[in-house]
Scaffold this motif. Structure first.
Motif, PDB file in Angstrom:
ATOM      1  N   THR A   8      36.781  52.517  47.872  1.00  0.00           N
ATOM      2  CA  THR A   8      37.085  51.609  46.763  1.00  0.00           C
ATOM      3  C   THR A   8      35.806  51.212  46.058  1.00  0.00           C
ATOM      4  OG1 THR A   8      36.996  49.688  48.210  1.00  0.00           O
ATOM      5  CG2 THR A   8      39.147  50.699  47.895  1.00  0.00           C
TER       6      THR A   8
ATOM      7  N   LEU B 132      43.454  47.746  38.654  1.00  0.00           N
ATOM      8  CA  LEU B 132      44.219  47.712  39.901  1.00  0.00           C
ATOM      9  C   LEU B 132      45.164  48.908  39.995  1.00  0.00           C
ATOM     10  CD1 LEU B 132      45.050  43.907  40.243  1.00  0.00           C
ATOM     11  CD2 LEU B 132      43.451  45.247  41.629  1.00  0.00           C
TER      12      LEU B 132
ATOM     13  N   ARG C 267      42.094  44.274  33.745  1.00  0.00           N
ATOM     14  CA  ARG C 267      42.009  44.114  35.200  1.00  0.00           C
ATOM     15  C   ARG C 267      43.227  44.725  35.884  1.00  0.00           C
ATOM     16  NH1 ARG C 267      38.279  43.647  32.884  1.00  0.00           N
ATOM     17  NH2 ARG C 267      36.530  42.259  33.121  1.00  0.00           N
TER      18      ARG C 267
ATOM     19  N   ASP D   4      41.634  46.428  48.972  1.00  0.00           N
ATOM     20  CA  ASP D   4      40.415  46.725  49.734  1.00  0.00           C
ATOM     21  C   ASP D   4      40.703  46.738  51.231  1.00  0.00           C
ATOM     22  OD1 ASP D   4      38.941  46.921  47.408  1.00  0.00           O
ATOM     23  OD2 ASP D   4      38.141  44.876  47.536  1.00  0.00           O
TER      24      ASP D   4
ATOM     25  N   ALA E  58      43.050  38.429  42.153  1.00  0.00           N
ATOM     26  CA  ALA E  58      41.931  38.552  43.102  1.00  0.00           C
ATOM     27  C   ALA E  58      42.471  38.829  44.503  1.00  0.00           C
ATOM     28  CB  ALA E  58      41.083  37.292  43.083  1.00  0.00           C
TER      29      ALA E  58
ATOM     30  N   ARG F 196      43.684  42.432  44.609  1.00  0.00           N
ATOM     31  CA  ARG F 196      42.528  43.328  44.709  1.00  0.00           C
ATOM     32  C   ARG F 196      41.988  43.337  46.143  1.00  0.00           C
ATOM     33  NH1 ARG F 196      39.021  47.403  43.048  1.00  0.00           N
ATOM     34  NH2 ARG F 196      37.187  47.015  44.297  1.00  0.00           N
ATOM     35  N   GLU F 197      41.882  42.169  46.741  1.00  0.00           N
ATOM     36  CA  GLU F 197      41.400  42.062  48.128  1.00  0.00           C
ATOM     37  C   GLU F 197      42.339  42.787  49.087  1.00  0.00           C
ATOM     38  OE1 GLU F 197      40.954  38.437  51.226  1.00  0.00           O
ATOM     39  OE2 GLU F 197      40.086  38.105  49.244  1.00  0.00           O
TER      40      GLU F 197
ATOM     41  N   SER G 100      33.208  48.766  43.915  1.00  0.00           N
ATOM     42  CA  SER G 100      32.875  47.357  44.151  1.00  0.00           C
ATOM     43  C   SER G 100      33.858  46.478  43.366  1.00  0.00           C
ATOM     44  CB  SER G 100      31.441  47.072  43.731  1.00  0.00           C
ATOM     45  OG  SER G 100      31.282  47.367  42.364  1.00  0.00           O
ATOM     46  N   PRO G 101      34.246  45.362  43.967  1.00  0.00           N
ATOM     47  CA  PRO G 101      35.259  44.527  43.320  1.00  0.00           C
ATOM     48  C   PRO G 101      34.758  43.942  42.005  1.00  0.00           C
ATOM     49  CG  PRO G 101      34.616  43.625  45.481  1.00  0.00           C
ATOM     50  CD  PRO G 101      33.797  44.841  45.227  1.00  0.00           C
ATOM     51  N   GLU G 102      35.675  43.874  41.048  1.00  0.00           N
ATOM     52  CA  GLU G 102      35.342  43.242  39.775  1.00  0.00           C
ATOM     53  C   GLU G 102      35.994  41.868  39.715  1.00  0.00           C
ATOM     54  OE1 GLU G 102      37.378  45.260  36.434  1.00  0.00           O
ATOM     55  OE2 GLU G 102      37.988  46.690  37.956  1.00  0.00           O
ATOM     56  N   ARG G 103      35.448  41.031  38.875  1.00  0.00           N
ATOM     57  CA  ARG G 103      35.960  39.658  38.766  1.00  0.00           C
ATOM     58  C   ARG G 103      37.362  39.694  38.184  1.00  0.00           C
ATOM     59  NH1 ARG G 103      36.131  34.711  36.955  1.00  0.00           N
ATOM     60  NH2 ARG G 103      34.614  33.125  36.809  1.00  0.00           N
TER      61      ARG G 103
END
Length: 176
Positions: free
Chosen positions: A140, A126, A122, A159, A152, A155-156, A142-145
């Protein structure tokens, strides 16, 4: 009746080779669960009368021995389990416990390794996203878990940053 007492002692579920012995104040054997005819009347050596935990019994067998005073007579009741029996059971428990420990450590290592690999992947994602934005590619994926709240949120934030840069880029193209 001492014979009934000896019979009662033989009925106690103890490991093989264990002996229950009753001695008087002077250390003389009053009753015994094994070979009573041979040992009743014999005196225990003085070292055995001092309640040593490991005693070489009258029959020559080393036993782990405990004793307690009898409640209705001036006697002591001694129970001796052969040292070889005790050691065998302890070794079996050690082997079982070491096996369980090894399995537990292996599982914990595997879980930790899986968590580290998962988090590392992860973080690599990033890093790739950060390089992509730095190179000007503001689309960007699609967000991954993410494995935890902090990643998280990071990552946000990427975005949001990419969205703001796209908006500023569109505004700059309109004004030019």
């Amino acid at each position: 009746n001492l014979e009934r007492l000896e019979e009662l002692f033989r009925s106690i579920p103890l490991p093989p080779g264990s002996v229950v012995t009753v001695v008087d104040r002077g250390g003389r054997v009053v009753a015994r669960s094994a070979d009573a005819a041979h040992f009743v009347g014999a005196s225990l050596p003085s070292a055995e009368r001092r309640s040593q935990p490991i005693v070489r019994d009258l029959d020559g067998v080393e036993r782990l021995t405990v004793e307690a005073p009898a409640s209705r007579a001036p006697w002591r009741v001694m129970v001796g389990i052969p040292l070889s029996e005790v050691q065998g059971r302890v070794q079996a428990n050690w082997a079982r416990n070491l096996t369980l420990l090894a399995v537990w450590l292996s599982v914990m290592f595997d879980v930790t390794l899986w968590g580290a690999i998962y988090t590392s992947r992860r973080l690599e994602g990033l890093g790739t996203l950060a390089r992509q934005i730095a190179d000007g590619n503001l689309e960007t994926p699609s967000p991954e878990r993410m494995p935890n709240l902090e990643l998280a949120q990071l990552r946000e934030t990427f975005d949001v940053m990419a969205a703001r840069l796209r908006r500023k880029r569109r505004l700059a193209w309109r004004h030019s």
